[in-house]
Write a protein that holds these residues in place. Structure first.
Motif, short mmCIF file in Angstrom:
data_model
loop_
_atom_site.label_atom_id
_atom_site.label_comp_id
_atom_site.label_asym_id
_atom_site.label_seq_id
_atom_site.Cartn_x
_atom_site.Cartn_y
_atom_site.Cartn_z
N UNK A 1 0.76 -1.22 -0.07
CA UNK A 1 -0.04 -0.08 0.13
C UNK A 1 0.63 1.21 0.04
N UNK A 2 1.83 1.30 0.49
CA UNK A 2 3.00 2.20 0.73
C UNK A 2 3.59 2.62 -0.80
N UNK A 3 3.23 1.81 -1.78
CA UNK A 3 3.89 2.15 -3.31
C UNK A 3 2.97 3.10 -3.74
N UNK A 4 1.69 3.18 -3.20
CA UNK A 4 0.80 4.38 -3.74
C UNK A 4 -0.27 4.04 -4.87
N UNK A 5 0.36 2.97 -5.80
CA UNK A 5 -0.60 2.77 -6.96
C UNK A 5 -1.72 1.87 -6.40
N UNK A 6 -2.92 1.88 -7.13
CA UNK A 6 -3.98 1.10 -6.69
C UNK A 6 -3.68 -0.44 -6.78
N UNK A 7 -4.24 -1.27 -5.91
CA UNK A 7 -4.21 -2.61 -5.97
C UNK A 7 -4.88 -3.15 -7.21
N UNK A 8 -4.47 -4.18 -7.77
CA UNK A 8 -4.88 -4.75 -9.06
C UNK A 8 -6.25 -5.74 -8.40
N UNK A 9 -7.22 -6.34 -9.45
CA UNK A 9 -8.05 -7.24 -8.92
C UNK A 9 -7.23 -8.41 -8.54
N UNK A 10 -6.46 -8.83 -9.19
CA UNK A 10 -5.67 -10.06 -8.91
C UNK A 10 -5.14 -9.99 -7.35
N UNK A 11 -4.68 -8.84 -7.10
CA UNK A 11 -4.06 -8.62 -5.85
C UNK A 11 -5.18 -8.70 -4.70
N UNK A 12 -6.18 -7.89 -4.87
CA UNK A 12 -7.52 -7.99 -3.85
C UNK A 12 -7.87 -9.49 -3.73
N UNK A 13 -7.77 -10.23 -4.77
CA UNK A 13 -8.28 -11.71 -4.83
C UNK A 13 -7.44 -12.40 -3.58
N UNK A 14 -6.08 -11.99 -3.99
CA UNK A 14 -4.84 -12.56 -3.24
C UNK A 14 -4.96 -12.35 -1.70
N UNK A 15 -5.58 -11.14 -1.42
CA UNK A 15 -5.77 -10.92 -0.13
C UNK A 15 -6.53 -11.99 0.71
N UNK A 16 -7.35 -12.63 0.06
CA UNK A 16 -8.18 -13.75 0.73
C UNK A 16 -7.60 -14.90 0.87
N UNK A 17 -6.16 -15.12 0.62
CA UNK A 17 -5.53 -16.38 0.83
C UNK A 17 -5.86 -16.94 2.12
N UNK A 18 -6.10 -16.21 3.24
CA UNK A 18 -6.26 -16.95 4.45
C UNK A 18 -7.59 -17.68 4.74
N UNK A 19 -8.47 -17.74 3.63
CA UNK A 19 -9.42 -18.43 3.57
C UNK A 19 -8.99 -20.08 3.31
N UNK A 20 -7.89 -20.41 3.06
CA UNK A 20 -7.67 -21.71 2.73
C UNK A 20 -6.80 -22.39 3.61
N UNK A 21 -6.63 -21.51 4.88
CA UNK A 21 -5.70 -21.96 5.96
C UNK A 21 -6.35 -22.65 7.18
N UNK A 22 -5.66 -23.53 7.54
CA UNK A 22 -5.90 -24.32 9.11
C UNK A 22 -6.26 -23.18 10.17
N UNK A 23 -5.14 -22.11 10.19
CA UNK A 23 -5.27 -21.34 11.08
C UNK A 23 -6.56 -20.30 11.07
N UNK A 24 -7.04 -20.16 9.88
CA UNK A 24 -8.37 -19.42 9.70
C UNK A 24 -9.66 -20.33 10.40
N UNK A 25 -9.56 -21.48 10.02
CA UNK A 25 -10.75 -22.51 10.53
C UNK A 25 -10.46 -22.53 12.16
N UNK A 26 -8.98 -22.57 12.69
CA UNK A 26 -8.96 -22.63 13.94
C UNK A 26 -9.30 -21.56 14.65
N UNK A 27 -9.23 -20.34 14.14
CA UNK A 27 -9.41 -19.06 14.92
C UNK A 27 -10.82 -19.10 14.94
N UNK A 28 -11.83 -19.27 14.25
CA UNK A 28 -13.19 -19.07 13.99
C UNK A 28 -13.70 -20.24 14.79
N UNK A 29 -13.14 -21.52 14.93
CA UNK A 29 -13.47 -22.48 15.90
C UNK A 29 -13.30 -21.93 17.50
N UNK A 30 -12.09 -21.49 17.50
CA UNK A 30 -11.67 -20.84 18.94
C UNK A 30 -12.59 -19.84 19.58
#
Length: 259
Positions: free
Chosen positions: A218-247
């Motif tokens: 974000x400090x680079x200043x130029x807008x995030x691409x659609x691909x980058x915005x989609x990549x920001x949801x990589x946490x959806x596929x992690x065990x830690x995300x499932x563990x956080x919700x379960x806890x």
């Protein structure tokens, strides 16, 4: 005799210590080399969740570069360029660390020490700590590539004041300038720094790395691409995300594994 960079580890927290006894932990060329190599190694450690950077003892974080060494290490253009290439490599290795980093600041944090602290994600300072870059009194300027982190923290006006006046100032002013993130009493600074590290370690390590990654982007200043915005949801596929919700649902502390 040159200084050294020490490393100890307790569970998932590593402590990197700048050590140059008798010179207020001034950083010499060998220390810049060691710091770069050590930080690159620590960044690859998947079990590590936080790095604390500090100076040996409570009199100084680091009182700049080792000035006595400059007459042999920076006496020609070629040697000066090589010296600062190595310092820059160490500073970049600290900035590139995947794990969150905390600077524990006691005593003098001057010149090159201030540059090192500025590359850390958090900077927790003792009330009596001191800051500045009085290199105008030594007849040399700050290497432009090393100004970037200080410019980001203090802004152009703040950094110019620091460099033009060459004044040493206290922790309260450093906080006001944005150079530190927190000031606590001298008696509390060590405990507070490691308490901060424990709070970081209690969170999901992948999330900490992603927050660092996206803030830098974000400090680079130029807008995030659609691909980058989609990549920001990589946490959806992690065990830690499932563990956080379960806890949260089960009203217990999460046990994150970094996957």
């Amino acid at each position: 005799m040159s200084g050294c960079v020490l490393c100890t580890r307790v569970e998932s927290v590593a402590t990197v210590t700048l050590s140059n006894p008798g010179k207020l932990n001034a950083v010499d060329f060998a220390m810049w080399q060691s710091l770069a190599a050590l930080l690159a190694e620590l960044s690859r450690d998947e079990q590590l969740r936080c790095i604390v950077v500090r100076g040996e003892g409570d009199q100084a974080f680091a009182a700049g570069g080792d000035i006595e060494e400059f007459v042999s290490r920076r006496d020609t253009l070629e040697r000066a360029m090589a010296y600062h290439a190595q310092a820059g490599a160490a500073l970049q290795a600290l900035a590139d660390c995947r794990q969150p980093t905390i600077a524990l600041l006691q005593g003098a944090c001057i010149g090159g020490g201030l540059e090192i602290a500025a590359q850390c994600d958090l900077r927790i300072a003792a009330q009596s700590s001191r800051f500045g870059a009085p290199i105008n009194k030594l007849g040399f300027s700050m290497y432009p590539a090393e100004m970037a982190s200080l410019l980001r923290l203090a802004g152009a006006a703040g950094l110019l004041e620091i460099l033009l006046e060459g004044r040493i100032f206290g922790a309260a002013e450093a906080l006001a300038k944005g150079l530190v993130t927190r000031v606590v009493s001298d008696a509390e600074v060590v405990d507070e720094t490691y308490a901060s590290a424990r709070r970081i370690c209690a969170g999901a390590p992948l999330v900490a790395r992603w927050h660092k990654q996206w803030l830098r982007r974000l400090q680079q200043g130029d807008p995030l691409s659609d691909e980058e915005l989609r990549a920001s949801f990589a946490f959806l596929d992690t065990a830690d995300y499932r563990e956080g919700l379960a806890a949260f649902t089960e009203k217990r502390k999460p046990q994150f594994r970094g996957c």
